[in-house]
Scaffold this motif. Structure first.
Motif, PDB file in Angstrom:
ATOM      1  N   HIS A   1       4.529   7.042   4.164  1.00 45.18           N
ATOM      2  CA  HIS A   1       5.212   6.066   3.325  1.00 45.18           C
ATOM      3  C   HIS A   1       4.767   5.569   2.676  1.00 45.18           C
TER       4      HIS A   1
ATOM      5  N   ALA B 230       4.114   0.326   1.739  1.00 48.05           N
ATOM      6  CA  ALA B 230       4.749  -0.743   2.083  1.00 48.05           C
ATOM      7  C   ALA B 230       4.515  -1.541   1.016  1.00 48.05           C
TER       8      ALA B 230
ATOM      9  N   HIS C 272       0.651  -1.033   0.254  1.00 47.05           N
ATOM     10  CA  HIS C 272       0.045   0.103   0.428  1.00 47.05           C
ATOM     11  C   HIS C 272       1.082   1.471  -0.034  1.00 47.05           C
TER      12      HIS C 272
ATOM     13  N   TYR D 230       8.137  -1.577  10.270  1.00 49.48           N
ATOM     14  CA  TYR D 230       8.744   0.065   9.099  1.00 49.48           C
ATOM     15  C   TYR D 230      10.469   0.390   9.696  1.00 49.48           C
TER      16      TYR D 230
ATOM     17  N   GLU E 169       7.779   0.452   5.011  1.00 49.24           N
ATOM     18  CA  GLU E 169       6.809  -0.415   6.163  1.00 49.24           C
ATOM     19  C   GLU E 169       7.238  -1.886   5.424  1.00 49.24           C
TER      20      GLU E 169
ATOM     21  N   THR F 298       0.246   5.403   1.706  1.00 48.15           N
ATOM     22  CA  THR F 298      -0.075   6.064   3.439  1.00 48.15           C
ATOM     23  C   THR F 298       0.161   7.401   2.598  1.00 48.15           C
TER      24      THR F 298
HETATM   25 ZN    ZN Z   1       1.406   1.516   5.979  1.00 44.92          ZN
END
Ligand code: ZN
Length: 301
Positions: free
Chosen positions: A210, A212, A8, A249, A259, A10
């Protein structure tokens, strides 16, 4: 072992309702989870993705009503790109024009057609037209992430983490851009733009907090974390339970917060797959405070 690639992305945004209207109504993504920021339960955490909320399709936001805008710079994710069928690019530009979305004329990058555009907070986004995508219910629909572009002082230290730990290999170079790819069909690409010493980014609405990357499960995540510590001398957080995935993280050498998130258990963990995103979901530790949390969150429809 699962596919690698992005799990993902964010970002911070301004008002939640405006964010929801844009991603759901203009881009046609599904709201797959409506929850709160577990570290700041007075704000929403909205998750958008494909129908099932598959890894590689998930864009999430921390919407803050009075958020100041951030500024793009080095040490940041510069652009988040989605995959669409190449034949749909013209229809998307018509759609952007009719919704007042700021977009640029298409350019070619790495042999692909790219349309850059921005969301209501000025977040840098792009559509990348790809041939040969399988049929879905809508022929124009966004399939998920194409990838992200990171703007960094230099490419090598970050590329080393991507290739040695996160399952990527170098695919191509074009000017200041180095493209790395993984085996995932969606969210499989990370492109690094190496710009030398330049102004750092500043967090705020319209910037990515961030990104991931995927791990199949806890064991694979732990193996990746061990490799980051032992072979790259990086400090990695303890695992945190994010309800829909479990996360560690670390700050990669170029300054971007990375992440590693598990593919399991997924978004149908606490509500039926056909009702994703409809109810406000809270982790069990916050359920006792539901009334107070609901009272401070802005109403969404
Ligand atoms: Zn995240």
């Amino acid at each position: 072992m699962s596919a690698h690639g992005l799990h993902h992305v964010t970002a911070y945004s301004g008002p939640a309702q405006r964010n929801l209207d844009f991603y759901r109504r203009v881009l046609g993504l599904r709201l797959v989870k409506k929850t709160v920021n577990f570290d700041d339960p007075g704000t929403y955490h909205l998750y958008y993705g494909d129908e099932a909320g598959n890894p590689g399709t998930i864009l999430t936001f921390f919407p803050i009503e009075q958020a100041a805008r951030g500024r793009l710079g080095t040490g940041e994710t510069q652009e988040t790109a989605f995959t669409v069928p190449r034949a749909s690019i013209a229809a998307w530009m018509d759609r952007f024009a009719s919704h007042g979305v700021a977009f640029e004329t298409p350019v070619q990058r790495f042999g692909e057609t790219v349309v850059r555009f921005t969301d209501p907070d000025g977040m840098s986004l792009a559509l990348v037209g790809i041939d040969g995508l399988g049929e879905t219910t809508s022929s124009e629909a966004i399939r998920g992430f194409h990838g992200v572009t990171l703007r960094l002082t230099e490419a090598c230290p970050t590329a080393a983490i991507l290739t040695d730990v996160l399952g990527f290999t170098e695919r191509a170079r074009e000017g200041a851009f180095v493209r790395l790819g993984s085996d995932a069909k969606l969210g499989g690409l990370v492109t690094i733009e190496a710009v030398g010493e330049a102004e750092r980014g500043r967090p705020g609405a319209g910037t990515v907090h961030h990104i991931a990357f995927r791990a199949a499960d806890d064991a694979e995540q732990e193996a990746m974390a061990a490799r980051l510590r032992e072979r790259h001398g990086l400090s990695v957080t303890e695992q945190r339970d994010r309800n829909y995935f479990r996360s560690v993280y670390f700050r990669e050498p170029g300054g971007v917060l990375f992440e590693i998130a598990t593919d399991i258990p997924g978004f149908a963990f606490d509500e039926p797959a056909d009702a994703l995103g409809e109810a406000l979901k809270l982790p069990s530790g916050l359920e006792a405070h539901r009334a107070r949390i609901e009272a401070v969150l802005p109403r969404l429809d």
